[in-house]
Design a protein around this motif. Sequence first.
Motif, PDB file in Angstrom:
ATOM      1  N   THR A 135       0.848  -1.197   0.000  1.00  0.00           N
ATOM      2  CA  THR A 135       0.000   0.000   0.000  1.00  0.00           C
ATOM      3  C   THR A 135       0.882   1.244   0.000  1.00  0.00           C
ATOM      4  OG1 THR A 135      -1.823  -1.068   1.142  1.00  0.00           O
ATOM      5  CG2 THR A 135      -1.681   1.327   1.379  1.00  0.00           C
ATOM      6  N   ASP A 136       0.551   2.192  -0.856  1.00  0.00           N
ATOM      7  CA  ASP A 136       1.257   3.476  -0.882  1.00  0.00           C
ATOM      8  C   ASP A 136       0.273   4.512  -1.398  1.00  0.00           C
ATOM      9  OD1 ASP A 136       2.936   5.600  -0.983  1.00  0.00           O
ATOM     10  OD2 ASP A 136       4.559   4.556  -2.029  1.00  0.00           O
ATOM     11  N   LEU A 137      -0.382   5.165  -0.451  1.00  0.00           N
ATOM     12  CA  LEU A 137      -1.515   6.034  -0.772  1.00  0.00           C
ATOM     13  C   LEU A 137      -1.252   7.442  -0.261  1.00  0.00           C
ATOM     14  CD1 LEU A 137      -4.581   5.774  -1.798  1.00  0.00           C
ATOM     15  CD2 LEU A 137      -5.152   5.811   0.641  1.00  0.00           C
ATOM     16  N   THR A 138      -1.592   8.425  -1.061  1.00  0.00           N
ATOM     17  CA  THR A 138      -1.482   9.817  -0.628  1.00  0.00           C
ATOM     18  C   THR A 138      -2.844  10.494  -0.788  1.00  0.00           C
ATOM     19  OG1 THR A 138       0.803   9.870  -1.376  1.00  0.00           O
ATOM     20  CG2 THR A 138      -0.248  11.992  -0.968  1.00  0.00           C
ATOM     21  N   LEU A 179      -1.755   3.334  -4.426  1.00  0.00           N
ATOM     22  CA  LEU A 179      -2.111   1.912  -4.416  1.00  0.00           C
ATOM     23  C   LEU A 179      -2.596   1.509  -3.027  1.00  0.00           C
ATOM     24  CD1 LEU A 179       0.892   0.123  -6.196  1.00  0.00           C
ATOM     25  CD2 LEU A 179      -1.333   0.714  -7.182  1.00  0.00           C
ATOM     26  N   VAL A 180      -3.643   0.696  -2.993  1.00  0.00           N
ATOM     27  CA  VAL A 180      -4.094   0.099  -1.736  1.00  0.00           C
ATOM     28  C   VAL A 180      -4.049  -1.410  -1.920  1.00  0.00           C
ATOM     29  CG1 VAL A 180      -6.086  -0.287  -0.234  1.00  0.00           C
ATOM     30  CG2 VAL A 180      -5.553   2.024  -1.016  1.00  0.00           C
ATOM     31  N   VAL A 181      -3.218  -2.085  -1.124  1.00  0.00           N
ATOM     32  CA  VAL A 181      -3.151  -3.546  -1.199  1.00  0.00           C
ATOM     33  C   VAL A 181      -3.940  -4.118  -0.017  1.00  0.00           C
ATOM     34  CG1 VAL A 181      -1.694  -5.587  -1.262  1.00  0.00           C
ATOM     35  CG2 VAL A 181      -0.936  -3.469  -2.366  1.00  0.00           C
ATOM     36  N   LEU A 182      -5.103  -4.658  -0.329  1.00  0.00           N
ATOM     37  CA  LEU A 182      -5.940  -5.315   0.679  1.00  0.00           C
ATOM     38  C   LEU A 182      -5.348  -6.695   0.871  1.00  0.00           C
ATOM     39  CD1 LEU A 182      -9.191  -4.025  -0.988  1.00  0.00           C
ATOM     40  CD2 LEU A 182      -8.323  -3.280   1.244  1.00  0.00           C
ATOM     41  N   ASN A 183      -4.689  -6.878   2.001  1.00  0.00           N
ATOM     42  CA  ASN A 183      -3.892  -8.084   2.209  1.00  0.00           C
ATOM     43  C   ASN A 183      -4.718  -9.174   2.888  1.00  0.00           C
ATOM     44  OD1 ASN A 183      -1.558  -9.555   2.004  1.00  0.00           O
ATOM     45  ND2 ASN A 183      -0.562  -8.610   3.779  1.00  0.00           N
ATOM     46  N   THR A 184      -4.236 -10.381   2.840  1.00  0.00           N
ATOM     47  CA  THR A 184      -4.864 -11.487   3.571  1.00  0.00           C
ATOM     48  C   THR A 184      -5.041 -11.075   5.032  1.00  0.00           C
ATOM     49  OG1 THR A 184      -3.770 -13.067   2.118  1.00  0.00           O
ATOM     50  CG2 THR A 184      -4.605 -13.916   4.218  1.00  0.00           C
ATOM     51  N   GLY A 185      -6.274 -11.200   5.534  1.00  0.00           N
ATOM     52  CA  GLY A 185      -6.543 -10.800   6.922  1.00  0.00           C
ATOM     53  C   GLY A 185      -7.195  -9.437   7.038  1.00  0.00           C
ATOM     54  N   THR A 200      -5.156  -5.713  -5.137  1.00  0.00           N
ATOM     55  CA  THR A 200      -4.552  -4.383  -5.279  1.00  0.00           C
ATOM     56  C   THR A 200      -5.512  -3.442  -5.992  1.00  0.00           C
ATOM     57  OG1 THR A 200      -2.349  -5.362  -5.388  1.00  0.00           O
ATOM     58  CG2 THR A 200      -2.569  -3.103  -6.214  1.00  0.00           C
ATOM     59  N   LEU A 201      -5.839  -2.339  -5.310  1.00  0.00           N
ATOM     60  CA  LEU A 201      -6.665  -1.297  -5.911  1.00  0.00           C
ATOM     61  C   LEU A 201      -5.748  -0.172  -6.380  1.00  0.00           C
ATOM     62  CD1 LEU A 201      -9.470  -0.899  -3.171  1.00  0.00           C
ATOM     63  CD2 LEU A 201      -9.440  -2.488  -5.107  1.00  0.00           C
ATOM     64  N   THR A 202      -5.838   0.194  -7.640  1.00  0.00           N
ATOM     65  CA  THR A 202      -5.133   1.375  -8.134  1.00  0.00           C
ATOM     66  C   THR A 202      -6.117   2.537  -8.089  1.00  0.00           C
ATOM     67  OG1 THR A 202      -3.850  -0.034  -9.612  1.00  0.00           O
ATOM     68  CG2 THR A 202      -3.861   2.338 -10.105  1.00  0.00           C
ATOM     69  N   ILE A 203      -5.694   3.624  -7.446  1.00  0.00           N
ATOM     70  CA  ILE A 203      -6.608   4.761  -7.281  1.00  0.00           C
ATOM     71  C   ILE A 203      -5.999   5.999  -7.937  1.00  0.00           C
ATOM     72  CG2 ILE A 203      -7.822   6.229  -5.604  1.00  0.00           C
ATOM     73  CD1 ILE A 203      -7.594   3.836  -3.621  1.00  0.00           C
ATOM     74  N   GLU A 204      -6.747   6.570  -8.867  1.00  0.00           N
ATOM     75  CA  GLU A 204      -6.294   7.776  -9.565  1.00  0.00           C
ATOM     76  C   GLU A 204      -7.380   8.837  -9.449  1.00  0.00           C
ATOM     77  OE1 GLU A 204      -4.132   6.583 -13.480  1.00  0.00           O
ATOM     78  OE2 GLU A 204      -5.549   4.970 -13.052  1.00  0.00           O
ATOM     79  N   ASP A 205      -7.003   9.986  -8.857  1.00  0.00           N
ATOM     80  CA  ASP A 205      -7.984  11.066  -8.653  1.00  0.00           C
ATOM     81  C   ASP A 205      -9.289  10.528  -8.069  1.00  0.00           C
ATOM     82  OD1 ASP A 205      -6.284  13.053  -9.380  1.00  0.00           O
ATOM     83  OD2 ASP A 205      -6.988  13.175 -11.454  1.00  0.00           O
ATOM     84  N   ASP A 206      -9.199   9.854  -6.962  1.00  0.00           N
ATOM     85  CA  ASP A 206     -10.328   9.334  -6.153  1.00  0.00           C
ATOM     86  C   ASP A 206     -10.986   8.074  -6.709  1.00  0.00           C
ATOM     87  OD1 ASP A 206      -9.958  11.920  -5.237  1.00  0.00           O
ATOM     88  OD2 ASP A 206     -11.888  12.647  -5.951  1.00  0.00           O
TER      89      ASP A 206
END
Length: 317
Positions: A135-138, A179-185, A200-206
């Motif tokens: 995950t690396d989100l701003t 990027l949001v990585v929804l991990n096991t658990g 893995t969710l890729t998020i661009e401009d919301d």
Amino acid sequence: MSESRSNPTLVQLAELGLGRIGARVVTLKLPSARCSAAQPIRSTGASDAADSYGDLMRAIGPTGLIVDLTVEGILHSPARQELLSAGGRVYMISNEHPEVLERCMPNPDLVARVDHSLKRLDAAKTMRVTSEAGTDLTVDITGAPVRGGAGFLTDGQPIAYWPAGLALCFPLRKTVNGLVVLNTGDVNLTFKRYFESPVTLTIEDDRVTDIAGEGLDAVSLQSYFAAWNDPEAYTISHVGWGLNPGARWDSLHLYDKNEINGTELRAVEGNFLISTGANEFADRYTLCHFDFPMRDCSVWIDAVQVVDAGRLLPEFQ
Ligand SMILES: [Fe+2]
């Protein structure tokens, strides 16, 4: 205030509890509304049982206290405004197993904790979230309205809910990227299940522009999002963190889906919570809503670290 499908145990407990503190209790039971959405929806916080009962809502508004025991709760439904406009005070009890409510009993110590997080969140300009899973989100949270509560109706506060212990904000338009990585658990609270394979969710401009992963979790998310056929379904609703030390991460294993609403997992101390769906502050409306409580994330607001790998740092405890 209940509806046909309310949990009768909770209604009875509320009657007994209110009676114990000397209240004169009148129990209102509304018929549960017909199914109105094409897809099953859950955890909306927007019961429609009280829709089209405006006269009734305005009549009961001036009573001392309205305890909301509708299945979804009226936090985001039109009935809320009708009751509040009529001078009502609303205490919403989430449709949880009574044990969940006991574990997350409103605790006066939580008030200062939630207030501190909300104050920090309100003053900050940027939220950054990372995890070992990727995950690396701003999020530019400048001016993003903050919300939270400790489960108390304090003076001047018209509405509160139990369980509580969350601090979050609603990002404005074009402020969420990464990027949001929804991990096991981690948890998909709309489906009321833990992730068993990373997504893995890729998020661009919301906007979630890609949902990637091998396994049932990715397939199910892709399918449910797509079935709405609604671009707004893919957008970010709110971001924040959990603050309730009584809330337990593992509890979802121990109950059937119809016994709980999942508020406990949203409030777990040190979680990061990201949600997709309606965000009135970004002028987006949709019925598709996901809450994803995530563990093991690190969260910063500006230069201040709030959570380190899922552990709430002392300043915020
Ligand atoms: Fe949500």
